[in-house]
Scaffold this active site. Structure first.
Site, PDB file in Angstrom:
ATOM      1  N   GLU A 356       0.844  -1.186   0.000  1.00 38.27           N
ATOM      2  CA  GLU A 356       0.000   0.000   0.000  1.00 38.27           C
ATOM      3  C   GLU A 356       0.882   1.240   0.000  1.00 38.27           C
ATOM      4  O   GLU A 356       1.849   1.311   0.755  1.00 38.27           O
ATOM      5  CB  GLU A 356      -0.852  -0.127   1.263  1.00 38.27           C
ATOM      6  N   HIS A 441      -2.860  -5.810  10.876  1.00 39.79           N
ATOM      7  CA  HIS A 441      -3.741  -6.839  10.323  1.00 39.79           C
ATOM      8  C   HIS A 441      -3.646  -8.153  11.096  1.00 39.79           C
ATOM      9  O   HIS A 441      -3.278  -9.183  10.535  1.00 39.79           O
ATOM     10  CB  HIS A 441      -3.386  -7.108   8.849  1.00 39.79           C
ATOM     11  N   ASN A 479      -5.300  -6.065   2.361  1.00 41.72           N
ATOM     12  CA  ASN A 479      -5.904  -5.544   3.586  1.00 41.72           C
ATOM     13  C   ASN A 479      -7.177  -6.359   3.872  1.00 41.72           C
ATOM     14  O   ASN A 479      -7.949  -6.638   2.964  1.00 41.72           O
ATOM     15  CB  ASN A 479      -6.246  -4.068   3.399  1.00 41.72           C
TER      16      ASN A 479
END
Ligand code: FDA
Length: 503
Positions: A356, A441, A479
């Protein structure tokens, strides 16, 4: 002490919990949701619900004396973190040995603090991670249902290409491209019409005012505005806040009783409730759900839980890093906090990475490019129950983060070589270029098909379900919240069709 009964009880109010609450409420089943954090709705005396990243106050973090932001220093200066008064703030950093885990606290769980990136994983990798789940049903029904409910959309590319607020993303894209790497737009739950009005000066700024990890005052479709609003709208769902589930036991009639501590804003326990229910849905997140079940097994209140409870944990291979750009390549003093692009090299079998492109919204030019790399780290952690602390402790060594760092380094060495740039060594409090000792995460701990059946039904305990990120075995390649939401939709469809939960 007060005793209460509810047909269905949901612990937590993040993605898995919110889906459970909505679908139970729609089915006409009276449901109580208990959430340890606050309801984030009322503005404080300053007029805002949440504080910004650059001026954090007590609302920023969960009972800390000082903020613990992921980037701890800038040019090695301790300019980022601030002293605060302990309070049930919205972001927690849970410290385990060698691995800190960031989680959201409040009605909406992680949706209150996350970047809103809403990615459906590549189908081949989803099948590799969860071979027991019917991918046709997921990609045909449950991912589309989750994305629709979450309000997922992609930034209009014409606006992206022209706005100063995404210069950082365009610079990082060009640099990836110079290294022969593909970048993609990542869908988001942020309202881009709202963001355009922020940029035009016709709406109060949020993503464009350095708001994200301590909450967004506007623009983000967090769960309190989507699933949970709809759940409350059924008229069958009630939410109790500042209520922390501690213990779970099962009565002879097959019902469950949950011990719930109610806390005040100092963290003191003001009352303890015993809430009994016919069906119990665990949505306390990877750390929360795993701890509740591990404690129940180890203290003997649910002794039949199997050995898989506490296993299969991973941080989705998360690694954070920054690169230093040349002075002729500014990333912009104005940066939107909502990431909308990523380097997608997941199909590279030798070194899969999905990175990201993250903002560094300092309000001033930094010449830095920041990334959250998601890597395919095969290492898994296990939780053990520490009786003295009455807590689950993650067993994770620094060495277990090494494969993630190696994968991120292999990719970003290419980017640096192609652009004749170097890493930033000043962002993580010491001289490291790569931070893999924290993650955003957390996944696993009660893995689907091992600690539960293929639908999240806890093995050995009828009408006890897991609906959150603890079902995913440590990695999902993107994600994770869209996957968590879609799996919960699948669980609820099956459970409401087959199990007798509503009484
Ligand atoms: P989640 O953690 O959302 O919810 C659990 C809830 O249960 C919390 O509200 C917690 O307070 C509550 N709880 C825990 N224990 C309890 C107890 N004993 N009693 C009562 N309540 C209890 N993902 C993504 O897809 N895109 C992104 O952009 C980002 N960005 C991001 C940024 C940051 C800063 C963070 C911290 C995380 C992300 N994530 C993300 C990750 C994402 O937010 C995360 O995967 C999901 O929120 C996990 O959903 P769950 O339903 O598993 O639990």
């Amino acid at each position: 002490q007060s005793a209460d009964h509810t047909p269905a009880l949901v612990i937590g109010s993040g993605y898995g919990a919110a889906v459970a609450a909505l679908r139970l409420g729609e089915a006409g089943i009276r449901t109580l949701v208990i959430e340890m954090g606050r309801l984030w709705e009322a503005p404080d005396s300053g007029g805002t619900v949440f504080c910004s990243m650059t001026a954090p106050d007590q609302r920023s973090m969960w009972f800390k004396r000082r903020t613990e932001a992921p980037l701890s220093t800038f040019l090695w200066l301790d300019v980022i973190n601030k002293d605060i008064t302990p309070y049930p703030g919205v972001l927690d950093r849970v410290r385990h040995p060698n691995m800190s885990v960031y989680v959201g606290r409040g009605v909406g769980g992680g949706s209150l603090v996350n970047g809103g990136i809403a990615v459906t994983p590549p189908r081949a990798y989803f099948q590799e991670v969860l071979p027991g789940v019917d991918a046709d049903a997921m990609y045909g029904t449950y991912f589309p249902r989750a994305n629709r409910m979450l309000g997922t959309a992609t930034i209009p590319s014409d606006w992206f290409e022209g706005t100063e607020w995404y210069q950082y993303a365009r610079v990082a894209r060009a640099q990836a491209s110079a290294a022969g790497l593909k970048t993609v737009f990542v869908p988001s739950v942020y309202d881009f019409d709202y963001m355009r009005r922020e940029a035009a000066g016709t709406a109060t700024k949020s993503a464009l005012a350095q708001e994200v990890i301590y909450g967004n005052n506007h623009g983000k479709r967090s769960l309190d505005k989507t699933y949970l609003a709809a759940a409350l709208g059924t008229g069958n769902v009630t939410i109790h806040t500042l209520s922390r589930a501690r213990a779970i036991r099962r009565a002879a009639d097959g019902s469950y009783t949950v011990t719930v501590d109610r806390i005040d804003t100092t963290g003191a326990v003001t009352a303890t409730d015993e809430i009994s229910c016919r069906a119990l849905f665990l949505g306390a997140g990877s750390l929360g759900t795993t701890e509740l079940l591990l404690r129940a097994r180890e203290t003997g209140t649910l002794p039949g839980l199997n050995a898989e409870v506490g296993r299969g944990w991973g941080g989705n291979g998360n690694v954070m890093l920054g690169r230093a750009n040349h002075v002729w390549n500014p990333t912009g003093a104005h940066q939107s906090t909502i990431p909308v692009t990523a380097i997608d090299d997941w199909s590279n079998a030798a070194n899969p990475v999905f990175a990201e492109i993250a903002p560094l919204p300092a309000g001033t030019e930094t010449w830095a490019s920041l990334y959250l790399a998601i890597t395919k780290n095969p290492e898994r952690g296990t939780f053990t129950y520490d009786a003295a602390k009455d807590a689950a402790v993650l067993n994770w060594t620094a060495g277990q983060s090494a494969p993630a760092i190696a994968a991120a380094k292999a990719l970003f060495d290419r980017v640096n070589a192609a652009n004749v740039t170097i890493y930033r060594y000043d962002l993580f409090g010491d001289t490291r270029a790569f931070a893999a000792d924290f993650c955003y995460h957390p996944l696993g701990g009660c893995v689907l098909g091992r600690a539960t059946d293929a639908y999240g039904r806890v093995a050995g305990y009828p009408r006890l379900y897991v609906t959150d990120g603890s079902l995913i075995p440590g990695s999902i390649g993107v994600n994770p919240f869209v996957t968590i939401t879609a799996l919960a939709e699948r669980t609820m469809a099956r459970v409401l069709a087959e199990d007798d939960v509503g009484r």
